[in-house]
Motif scaffolding. Sequence first.
Motif, PDB file in Angstrom:
ATOM      1  N   LEU A 144       0.837  -1.208   0.000  1.00  0.00           N
ATOM      2  CA  LEU A 144       0.000   0.000   0.000  1.00  0.00           C
ATOM      3  C   LEU A 144       0.867   1.251   0.000  1.00  0.00           C
ATOM      4  O   LEU A 144       0.589   2.216  -0.718  1.00  0.00           O
ATOM      5  N   LEU A 145       1.914   1.224   0.810  1.00  0.00           N
ATOM      6  CA  LEU A 145       2.756   2.401   0.963  1.00  0.00           C
ATOM      7  C   LEU A 145       3.535   2.716  -0.306  1.00  0.00           C
ATOM      8  O   LEU A 145       3.891   3.869  -0.554  1.00  0.00           O
ATOM      9  N   LYS A 146       3.805   1.706  -1.098  1.00  0.00           N
ATOM     10  CA  LYS A 146       4.519   1.927  -2.358  1.00  0.00           C
ATOM     11  C   LYS A 146       3.632   2.591  -3.405  1.00  0.00           C
ATOM     12  O   LYS A 146       4.131   3.195  -4.343  1.00  0.00           O
ATOM     13  N   ARG A 147       2.324   2.449  -3.228  1.00  0.00           N
ATOM     14  CA  ARG A 147       1.392   2.909  -4.261  1.00  0.00           C
ATOM     15  C   ARG A 147       0.612   4.150  -3.876  1.00  0.00           C
ATOM     16  O   ARG A 147      -0.228   4.623  -4.635  1.00  0.00           O
ATOM     17  N   THR A 148       0.865   4.679  -2.694  1.00  0.00           N
ATOM     18  CA  THR A 148       0.209   5.918  -2.298  1.00  0.00           C
ATOM     19  C   THR A 148       1.124   6.698  -1.365  1.00  0.00           C
ATOM     20  O   THR A 148       2.010   6.118  -0.730  1.00  0.00           O
ATOM     21  N   ASP A 149       0.931   7.993  -1.319  1.00  0.00           N
ATOM     22  CA  ASP A 149       1.791   8.862  -0.521  1.00  0.00           C
ATOM     23  C   ASP A 149       1.066   9.199   0.772  1.00  0.00           C
ATOM     24  O   ASP A 149       0.181  10.059   0.803  1.00  0.00           O
ATOM     25  N   GLY A 204       0.194   7.235  18.649  1.00  0.00           N
ATOM     26  CA  GLY A 204       1.546   7.775  18.674  1.00  0.00           C
ATOM     27  C   GLY A 204       1.827   8.795  17.591  1.00  0.00           C
ATOM     28  O   GLY A 204       0.991   9.048  16.704  1.00  0.00           O
ATOM     29  N   GLU A 205       3.007   9.388  17.672  1.00  0.00           N
ATOM     30  CA  GLU A 205       3.426  10.348  16.651  1.00  0.00           C
ATOM     31  C   GLU A 205       3.595   9.624  15.317  1.00  0.00           C
ATOM     32  O   GLU A 205       4.137   8.514  15.262  1.00  0.00           O
ATOM     33  N   PRO A 206       3.158  10.236  14.224  1.00  0.00           N
ATOM     34  CA  PRO A 206       3.198   9.562  12.924  1.00  0.00           C
ATOM     35  C   PRO A 206       4.606   9.446  12.353  1.00  0.00           C
ATOM     36  O   PRO A 206       5.508  10.220  12.701  1.00  0.00           O
ATOM     37  N   ILE A 207       4.774   8.461  11.498  1.00  0.00           N
ATOM     38  CA  ILE A 207       5.950   8.385  10.631  1.00  0.00           C
ATOM     39  C   ILE A 207       5.571   9.166   9.378  1.00  0.00           C
ATOM     40  O   ILE A 207       4.680   8.749   8.638  1.00  0.00           O
ATOM     41  N   PRO A 208       6.163  10.332   9.149  1.00  0.00           N
ATOM     42  CA  PRO A 208       5.681  11.214   8.068  1.00  0.00           C
ATOM     43  C   PRO A 208       5.802  10.591   6.685  1.00  0.00           C
ATOM     44  O   PRO A 208       6.647   9.709   6.450  1.00  0.00           O
ATOM     45  N   SER A 209       4.962  11.054   5.788  1.00  0.00           N
ATOM     46  CA  SER A 209       4.928  10.500   4.433  1.00  0.00           C
ATOM     47  C   SER A 209       6.260  10.684   3.710  1.00  0.00           C
ATOM     48  O   SER A 209       6.652   9.839   2.899  1.00  0.00           O
ATOM     49  N   THR A 210       6.966  11.774   4.002  1.00  0.00           N
ATOM     50  CA  THR A 210       8.263  11.998   3.347  1.00  0.00           C
ATOM     51  C   THR A 210       9.260  10.914   3.725  1.00  0.00           C
ATOM     52  O   THR A 210      10.034  10.447   2.883  1.00  0.00           O
ATOM     53  N   LEU A 211       9.247  10.502   4.996  1.00  0.00           N
ATOM     54  CA  LEU A 211      10.155   9.446   5.449  1.00  0.00           C
ATOM     55  C   LEU A 211       9.738   8.093   4.883  1.00  0.00           C
ATOM     56  O   LEU A 211      10.588   7.286   4.472  1.00  0.00           O
ATOM     57  N   VAL A 212       8.434   7.839   4.855  1.00  0.00           N
ATOM     58  CA  VAL A 212       7.918   6.589   4.264  1.00  0.00           C
ATOM     59  C   VAL A 212       8.335   6.490   2.811  1.00  0.00           C
ATOM     60  O   VAL A 212       8.817   5.445   2.340  1.00  0.00           O
ATOM     61  N   ARG A 213       8.174   7.586   2.070  1.00  0.00           N
ATOM     62  CA  ARG A 213       8.528   7.594   0.652  1.00  0.00           C
ATOM     63  C   ARG A 213      10.024   7.370   0.460  1.00  0.00           C
ATOM     64  O   ARG A 213      10.444   6.667  -0.469  1.00  0.00           O
ATOM     65  N   ASP A 214      10.833   7.967   1.342  1.00  0.00           N
ATOM     66  CA  ASP A 214      12.284   7.801   1.242  1.00  0.00           C
ATOM     67  C   ASP A 214      12.672   6.333   1.405  1.00  0.00           C
ATOM     68  O   ASP A 214      13.493   5.811   0.639  1.00  0.00           O
ATOM     69  N   TYR A 215      12.090   5.646   2.406  1.00  0.00           N
ATOM     70  CA  TYR A 215      12.369   4.220   2.603  1.00  0.00           C
ATOM     71  C   TYR A 215      11.983   3.415   1.364  1.00  0.00           C
ATOM     72  O   TYR A 215      12.733   2.528   0.923  1.00  0.00           O
ATOM     73  N   GLU A 236      11.578   4.420  -1.788  1.00  0.00           N
ATOM     74  CA  GLU A 236      12.390   4.747  -2.961  1.00  0.00           C
ATOM     75  C   GLU A 236      13.776   4.126  -2.874  1.00  0.00           C
ATOM     76  O   GLU A 236      14.382   3.797  -3.897  1.00  0.00           O
ATOM     77  N   ARG A 237      14.287   3.934  -1.660  1.00  0.00           N
ATOM     78  CA  ARG A 237      15.613   3.327  -1.482  1.00  0.00           C
ATOM     79  C   ARG A 237      15.542   1.803  -1.446  1.00  0.00           C
ATOM     80  O   ARG A 237      16.573   1.143  -1.329  1.00  0.00           O
ATOM     81  N   GLY A 238      14.320   1.271  -1.546  1.00  0.00           N
ATOM     82  CA  GLY A 238      14.173  -0.178  -1.477  1.00  0.00           C
ATOM     83  C   GLY A 238      14.449  -0.726  -0.092  1.00  0.00           C
ATOM     84  O   GLY A 238      14.834  -1.897   0.060  1.00  0.00           O
ATOM     85  N   ALA A 239      14.250   0.107   0.929  1.00  0.00           N
ATOM     86  CA  ALA A 239      14.548  -0.283   2.313  1.00  0.00           C
ATOM     87  C   ALA A 239      13.266  -0.680   3.040  1.00  0.00           C
ATOM     88  O   ALA A 239      12.988  -0.198   4.144  1.00  0.00           O
ATOM     89  N   GLU A 240      12.486  -1.570   2.419  1.00  0.00           N
ATOM     90  CA  GLU A 240      11.206  -1.957   3.001  1.00  0.00           C
ATOM     91  C   GLU A 240      11.370  -2.676   4.341  1.00  0.00           C
ATOM     92  O   GLU A 240      10.566  -2.499   5.254  1.00  0.00           O
ATOM     93  N   LYS A 241      12.415  -3.493   4.479  1.00  0.00           N
ATOM     94  CA  LYS A 241      12.623  -4.211   5.736  1.00  0.00           C
ATOM     95  C   LYS A 241      12.887  -3.238   6.882  1.00  0.00           C
ATOM     96  O   LYS A 241      12.401  -3.442   8.005  1.00  0.00           O
ATOM     97  N   GLU A 242      13.645  -2.184   6.594  1.00  0.00           N
ATOM     98  CA  GLU A 242      13.906  -1.178   7.616  1.00  0.00           C
ATOM     99  C   GLU A 242      12.634  -0.438   7.990  1.00  0.00           C
ATOM    100  O   GLU A 242      12.389  -0.151   9.165  1.00  0.00           O
ATOM    101  N   LEU A 243      11.800  -0.133   6.993  1.00  0.00           N
ATOM    102  CA  LEU A 243      10.527   0.538   7.257  1.00  0.00           C
ATOM    103  C   LEU A 243       9.598  -0.358   8.073  1.00  0.00           C
ATOM    104  O   LEU A 243       8.913   0.111   8.980  1.00  0.00           O
ATOM    105  N   LEU A 244       9.607  -1.642   7.754  1.00  0.00           N
ATOM    106  CA  LEU A 244       8.788  -2.600   8.507  1.00  0.00           C
ATOM    107  C   LEU A 244       9.219  -2.628   9.975  1.00  0.00           C
ATOM    108  O   LEU A 244       8.368  -2.602  10.880  1.00  0.00           O
TER     109      LEU A 244
END
Length: 228
Positions: A146-151, A183-194, A196-204
Amino acid sequence: MAELNPVSPRKRNRRNLPWILFQWILQVIFAFWLRYQSRGKEHLPAEVGGLMVSNHQSFLDPLLIGLPLNRPVSFMARDSLFRIPILGPFLRYEFVIPISRRAASSTSFRAAIQNIENGNFVGIFPEGTRTEDGEVQRFKPGFLALLKRTDCAIYPIGIAGAFHALPRGAYFLRPRPVRVIFGEPIPSTLVRDYCERGAEKELLELTRQRVSECQQQAEEWVLPEHIR
């Protein structure tokens, strides 16, 4: 697959009448029986959509999350629930998105993405099933699609006490205190950065860590109530 019913932009900032009545009844019952309290709603935006990610302690969890909110949340729930009389029609009316445990449905994902892009909240429980010991379990990575397909931002939520109030195998609601932390959100800019870098495991792992922190705060908040 049950029929999907996305929340339109026109409806995103208000509850329908059946939910308002149901919400009022639950607030009274939960305040008395569960001593329910929540905090952190100020972290949730008034207009923008996003993905709510929570630990999963009991069947009560969607109600516990939605109870203090004025906006609808489209939770993703297994499609078999929609075949239950009374419950199924209620889930459809409350914009719950059915998803198969056997195979992820592109239709379900499209509905979730549409809801987020319409400015609504979508709620998920990445553990996939209720905890067996009250602790936050390993997160399944399916929601990353979902996160890969929406901001959008990720809004972590921690629930404590629900595991004791309605554990696996229980049929009756026990009088145990319950707390919910938004809790405090993980902002969309940070989600998008993860992404785009292919760092899905780190985001998880980051998402699980944030949810675990919220759950721990909720546990610390509920602890004095347990020892009374």
